[in-house]
Design a protein around this motif. Structure first.
Motif, PDB file in Angstrom:
ATOM      1  N   SER A 149      -4.119  -5.536  -1.866  1.00  0.00           N
ATOM      2  CA  SER A 149      -2.745  -5.439  -2.345  1.00  0.00           C
ATOM      3  C   SER A 149      -2.350  -6.677  -3.147  1.00  0.00           C
ATOM      4  CB  SER A 149      -1.789  -5.254  -1.164  1.00  0.00           C
ATOM      5  OG  SER A 149      -2.079  -4.064  -0.464  1.00  0.00           O
ATOM      6  N   GLY A 150      -2.842  -7.842  -2.717  1.00  0.00           N
ATOM      7  CA  GLY A 150      -2.491  -9.070  -3.426  1.00  0.00           C
ATOM      8  C   GLY A 150      -2.955  -9.076  -4.868  1.00  0.00           C
ATOM      9  N   GLU A 151      -4.173  -8.591  -5.104  1.00  0.00           N
ATOM     10  CA  GLU A 151      -4.704  -8.555  -6.467  1.00  0.00           C
ATOM     11  C   GLU A 151      -3.887  -7.606  -7.335  1.00  0.00           C
ATOM     12  OE1 GLU A 151      -6.769  -9.129  -9.883  1.00  0.00           O
ATOM     13  OE2 GLU A 151      -6.715 -10.330  -8.056  1.00  0.00           O
ATOM     14  N   MET A 152      -3.513  -6.441  -6.778  1.00  0.00           N
ATOM     15  CA  MET A 152      -2.720  -5.487  -7.541  1.00  0.00           C
ATOM     16  C   MET A 152      -1.331  -6.036  -7.832  1.00  0.00           C
ATOM     17  SD  MET A 152      -4.640  -2.908  -8.242  1.00  0.00           S
ATOM     18  CE  MET A 152      -5.817  -4.246  -8.577  1.00  0.00           C
ATOM     19  N   GLU A 153      -0.768  -6.771  -6.881  1.00  0.00           N
ATOM     20  CA  GLU A 153       0.538  -7.384  -7.111  1.00  0.00           C
ATOM     21  C   GLU A 153       0.458  -8.428  -8.220  1.00  0.00           C
ATOM     22  OE1 GLU A 153       1.635  -8.899  -3.342  1.00  0.00           O
ATOM     23  OE2 GLU A 153       1.970  -6.924  -2.437  1.00  0.00           O
ATOM     24  N   ARG A 154      -0.648  -9.169  -8.261  1.00  0.00           N
ATOM     25  CA  ARG A 154      -0.809 -10.160  -9.326  1.00  0.00           C
ATOM     26  C   ARG A 154      -0.921  -9.477 -10.703  1.00  0.00           C
ATOM     27  NH1 ARG A 154      -3.702 -12.970  -5.256  1.00  0.00           N
ATOM     28  NH2 ARG A 154      -5.627 -11.846  -5.733  1.00  0.00           N
ATOM     29  N   GLU A 155      -1.636  -8.369 -10.763  1.00  0.00           N
ATOM     30  CA  GLU A 155      -1.777  -7.683 -12.046  1.00  0.00           C
ATOM     31  C   GLU A 155      -0.442  -7.088 -12.500  1.00  0.00           C
ATOM     32  OE1 GLU A 155      -5.020  -5.158 -12.801  1.00  0.00           O
ATOM     33  OE2 GLU A 155      -6.442  -6.239 -11.539  1.00  0.00           O
ATOM     34  N   ALA A 174       4.528  -2.758  -7.151  1.00  0.00           N
ATOM     35  CA  ALA A 174       3.111  -2.501  -6.907  1.00  0.00           C
ATOM     36  C   ALA A 174       2.921  -1.593  -5.702  1.00  0.00           C
ATOM     37  CB  ALA A 174       2.367  -3.823  -6.705  1.00  0.00           C
ATOM     38  N   GLU A 175       3.676  -1.852  -4.638  1.00  0.00           N
ATOM     39  CA  GLU A 175       3.560  -1.016  -3.449  1.00  0.00           C
ATOM     40  C   GLU A 175       4.038   0.406  -3.702  1.00  0.00           C
ATOM     41  OE1 GLU A 175       2.583   0.037   0.384  1.00  0.00           O
ATOM     42  OE2 GLU A 175       2.055  -1.737  -0.792  1.00  0.00           O
ATOM     43  N   SER A 176       5.149   0.533  -4.439  1.00  0.00           N
ATOM     44  CA  SER A 176       5.671   1.874  -4.747  1.00  0.00           C
ATOM     45  C   SER A 176       4.698   2.659  -5.612  1.00  0.00           C
ATOM     46  CB  SER A 176       7.027   1.754  -5.449  1.00  0.00           C
ATOM     47  OG  SER A 176       7.975   1.109  -4.629  1.00  0.00           O
ATOM     48  N   LEU A 177       4.105   1.992  -6.597  1.00  0.00           N
ATOM     49  CA  LEU A 177       3.140   2.670  -7.463  1.00  0.00           C
ATOM     50  C   LEU A 177       1.899   3.091  -6.684  1.00  0.00           C
ATOM     51  CD1 LEU A 177       3.353   0.421 -10.659  1.00  0.00           C
ATOM     52  CD2 LEU A 177       4.100   2.785 -10.452  1.00  0.00           C
ATOM     53  N   ARG A 178       1.461   2.236  -5.784  1.00  0.00           N
ATOM     54  CA  ARG A 178       0.259   2.567  -5.013  1.00  0.00           C
ATOM     55  C   ARG A 178       0.512   3.750  -4.084  1.00  0.00           C
ATOM     56  NH1 ARG A 178      -3.806  -2.222  -3.350  1.00  0.00           N
ATOM     57  NH2 ARG A 178      -5.691  -0.973  -3.522  1.00  0.00           N
ATOM     58  N   LYS A 179       1.720   3.822  -3.521  1.00  0.00           N
ATOM     59  CA  LYS A 179       2.050   4.957  -2.675  1.00  0.00           C
ATOM     60  C   LYS A 179       2.217   6.233  -3.503  1.00  0.00           C
ATOM     61  CE  LYS A 179       4.332   2.379   1.034  1.00  0.00           C
ATOM     62  NZ  LYS A 179       5.615   2.131   1.734  1.00  0.00           N
ATOM     63  N   ALA A 180       2.826   6.091  -4.674  1.00  0.00           N
ATOM     64  CA  ALA A 180       3.038   7.278  -5.516  1.00  0.00           C
ATOM     65  C   ALA A 180       1.721   7.874  -5.979  1.00  0.00           C
ATOM     66  CB  ALA A 180       3.900   6.905  -6.722  1.00  0.00           C
ATOM     67  N   GLY A 181       0.745   7.015  -6.268  1.00  0.00           N
ATOM     68  CA  GLY A 181      -0.548   7.502  -6.704  1.00  0.00           C
ATOM     69  C   GLY A 181      -1.530   7.723  -5.579  1.00  0.00           C
ATOM     70  N   ASN A 182      -1.084   7.449  -4.309  1.00  0.00           N
ATOM     71  CA  ASN A 182      -1.956   7.611  -3.147  1.00  0.00           C
ATOM     72  C   ASN A 182      -3.252   6.824  -3.320  1.00  0.00           C
ATOM     73  OD1 ASN A 182      -2.740   8.587  -0.600  1.00  0.00           O
ATOM     74  ND2 ASN A 182      -3.864  10.295  -1.528  1.00  0.00           N
ATOM     75  N   GLU A 183      -3.089   5.547  -3.695  1.00  0.00           N
ATOM     76  CA  GLU A 183      -4.235   4.702  -3.988  1.00  0.00           C
ATOM     77  C   GLU A 183      -4.402   3.583  -2.966  1.00  0.00           C
ATOM     78  OE1 GLU A 183      -4.160   4.954  -8.845  1.00  0.00           O
ATOM     79  OE2 GLU A 183      -2.573   3.868  -7.797  1.00  0.00           O
ATOM     80  N   SER A 184      -3.838   3.758  -1.806  1.00  0.00           N
ATOM     81  CA  SER A 184      -3.918   2.720  -0.776  1.00  0.00           C
ATOM     82  C   SER A 184      -5.274   2.763  -0.092  1.00  0.00           C
ATOM     83  CB  SER A 184      -2.808   2.922   0.261  1.00  0.00           C
ATOM     84  OG  SER A 184      -2.936   1.965   1.294  1.00  0.00           O
ATOM     85  N   SER A 199      -0.385  13.804 -10.269  1.00  0.00           N
ATOM     86  CA  SER A 199      -0.634  12.449  -9.799  1.00  0.00           C
ATOM     87  C   SER A 199      -1.432  11.623 -10.801  1.00  0.00           C
ATOM     88  CB  SER A 199      -1.365  12.494  -8.460  1.00  0.00           C
ATOM     89  OG  SER A 199      -2.625  13.131  -8.608  1.00  0.00           O
ATOM     90  N   LYS A 200      -2.103  12.272 -11.748  1.00  0.00           N
ATOM     91  CA  LYS A 200      -2.860  11.503 -12.734  1.00  0.00           C
ATOM     92  C   LYS A 200      -1.942  10.719 -13.659  1.00  0.00           C
ATOM     93  CE  LYS A 200      -3.062  15.293 -16.084  1.00  0.00           C
ATOM     94  NZ  LYS A 200      -3.937  16.150 -16.902  1.00  0.00           N
ATOM     95  N   ASP A 201      -0.645  11.077 -13.696  1.00  0.00           N
ATOM     96  CA  ASP A 201       0.308  10.399 -14.565  1.00  0.00           C
ATOM     97  C   ASP A 201       1.133   9.358 -13.825  1.00  0.00           C
ATOM     98  OD1 ASP A 201      -0.494  12.017 -16.704  1.00  0.00           O
ATOM     99  OD2 ASP A 201       0.896  13.601 -16.108  1.00  0.00           O
ATOM    100  N   VAL A 202       0.902   9.165 -12.518  1.00  0.00           N
ATOM    101  CA  VAL A 202       1.652   8.186 -11.750  1.00  0.00           C
ATOM    102  C   VAL A 202       0.671   7.279 -11.025  1.00  0.00           C
ATOM    103  CG1 VAL A 202       3.598   9.764 -11.431  1.00  0.00           C
ATOM    104  CG2 VAL A 202       1.782   9.694  -9.727  1.00  0.00           C
ATOM    105  N   GLY A 203       1.211   6.232 -10.425  1.00  0.00           N
ATOM    106  CA  GLY A 203       0.376   5.331  -9.656  1.00  0.00           C
ATOM    107  C   GLY A 203      -0.021   4.081 -10.418  1.00  0.00           C
ATOM    108  N   LEU A 204      -0.747   3.223  -9.750  1.00  0.00           N
ATOM    109  CA  LEU A 204      -1.154   1.947 -10.337  1.00  0.00           C
ATOM    110  C   LEU A 204      -2.108   2.125 -11.510  1.00  0.00           C
ATOM    111  CD1 LEU A 204      -1.642  -0.543  -7.371  1.00  0.00           C
ATOM    112  CD2 LEU A 204      -0.346  -0.941  -9.458  1.00  0.00           C
ATOM    113  N   THR A 205      -3.016   3.089 -11.397  1.00  0.00           N
ATOM    114  CA  THR A 205      -3.972   3.295 -12.485  1.00  0.00           C
ATOM    115  C   THR A 205      -3.252   3.660 -13.781  1.00  0.00           C
ATOM    116  OG1 THR A 205      -5.676   4.023 -10.928  1.00  0.00           O
ATOM    117  CG2 THR A 205      -5.960   4.628 -13.236  1.00  0.00           C
ATOM    118  N   ALA A 206      -2.337   4.618 -13.704  1.00  0.00           N
ATOM    119  CA  ALA A 206      -1.589   5.011 -14.902  1.00  0.00           C
ATOM    120  C   ALA A 206      -0.739   3.859 -15.412  1.00  0.00           C
ATOM    121  CB  ALA A 206      -0.719   6.224 -14.585  1.00  0.00           C
TER     122      ALA A 206
END
Length: 314
Positions: A149-155, A174-184, A199-206
């Motif tokens: 989570s720390g690395e994703m928050e930094r990005e 970062a936390e909201s995006l990770r939950k929205a994309g189910n990337e935890s 889901s391909k249009d939401v989340g940290l990856t998108a």
């Protein structure tokens, strides 16, 4: 001990519109910040009653102008620009032979070959862009799924920080995006079982792809639209400098009319481009767009014509 006051807060109703006018937008109910809660939808919040003019901020927003897809505009500009310069230089060089029939035959052959080549080039360019996005998306998704989570928050902070978003807000995003994309990574449930169809249009990856890399997926239909737009733009643009040769037998005379017609079309094309793309700031912007297009197109066509003439004299 006195009990807190529970008196209702008076809220002004939306103003009535004239009978002769039809409402284009639903009325906005003024709800001040003093009576809103965290559960109040953002679209319902309004401070009209606290403003001296009694106007809702939503009413201050000007009607947005609908512009043409910038990708289509780009393809049209590429096709027309090449069509107005390359065939013009070719016909100008062939006009020294004296007969318009030869100019027409050579120009039409070049137009057909050039339009097909430009269309194929647009198709392959869009395909390469789509394939590169899919490869980068696969890599980013794999990295996000195993990163802490720390690395994703930094990005996220690297993207939003320069825009004025503080670190605490970046952690929440970062936390909201990770939950929205189910990337935890802490979730033991397979991602395929929980992913929604959008889901391909939401989340940290998108988020990282769109705002970090500035990339969006190219739809498959975009490949064919780009090929058709560039090819047809080249064909239509190339017919313009060739038109005088269809009606005038003497190629030298037709060349003069071809120069005039091409110059006028470049002016009109530049003015329309400035208006359609929204770059014009009134009449001055339209004139500037027309003149710059004429200058650039004229220099390109003149340079090509001069090179052809120089080769003929050798």
């Amino acid at each position: 001990m006195s009990e807190p006051s529970t008196a209702a807060v008076a809220v002004a109703l939306p103003r009535r519109m004239d009978d002769g006018l039809k409402a284009t937008k639903p009325p906005v109910w003024p709800i001040t910040n003093s009576i809103t809660t965290d559960s109040t939808p953002l679209s319902s919040k309004c401070d009209r009653v606290s403003r001296a003019d009694g106007v809702c901020c939503k009413e201050l927003k000007q009607e947005e102008r609908t512009l043409i897809d910038p990708d289509v505009v780009r393809d049209v500009i590429i096709g027309l620009s090449d069509g107005l310069t390359v065939p013009f230089a070719l016909t100008a060089g062939l006009s020294s032979l004296g007969t318009s029939k030869l100019v027409v035959l050579g120009g039409v052959a070049e137009l057909i070959a050039g339009a097909i080549s430009m269309g194929i080039g647009g198709f392959l360019a869009s395909q390469a862009e789509r394939d590169h996005f899919r490869f980068l998306k696969k890599q980013t998704s794999a990295r996000v799924s195993v990163s802490c989570s720390g690395e994703m928050e930094r990005e996220v902070e690297e993207i939003l920080g320069p825009l004025g978003v503080d670190q605490n807000a970046c952690r929440i995003v970062a936390e909201s995006l990770r939950k929205a994309g189910n990337e935890s990574i802490a979730d033991s449930t397979p991602a395929e079982d929980l992913r929604l169809r959008w889901s391909k249009d939401v989340g940290l990856t998108a988020f990282l792809l769109k705002f970090g890399e500035g990339m969006e997926e190219v739809p498959t239909k975009r490949l064919y639209i780009s090929a058709f737009t560039i090819g047809m733009g080249y064909l239509i643009g190339g017919l313009i400098p060739l038109l005088p040769y269809f009606f005038i037998d003497r190629a030298q005379v037709a060349l003069i009319y071809s120069c005039i017609v091409t110059g006028v079309v470049l002016l009109v094309f530049g003015a329309i481009k400035a208006q359609v793309t929204g770059a014009s700031g009134g009449m001055g912007g339209i004139i500037w767009g027309a003149c710059t297009t004429l200058l650039v197109g004229g220099v390109a066509a003149g340079a090509a014509f001069a090179i052809v003439r120089a080769l003929e004299t050798d």
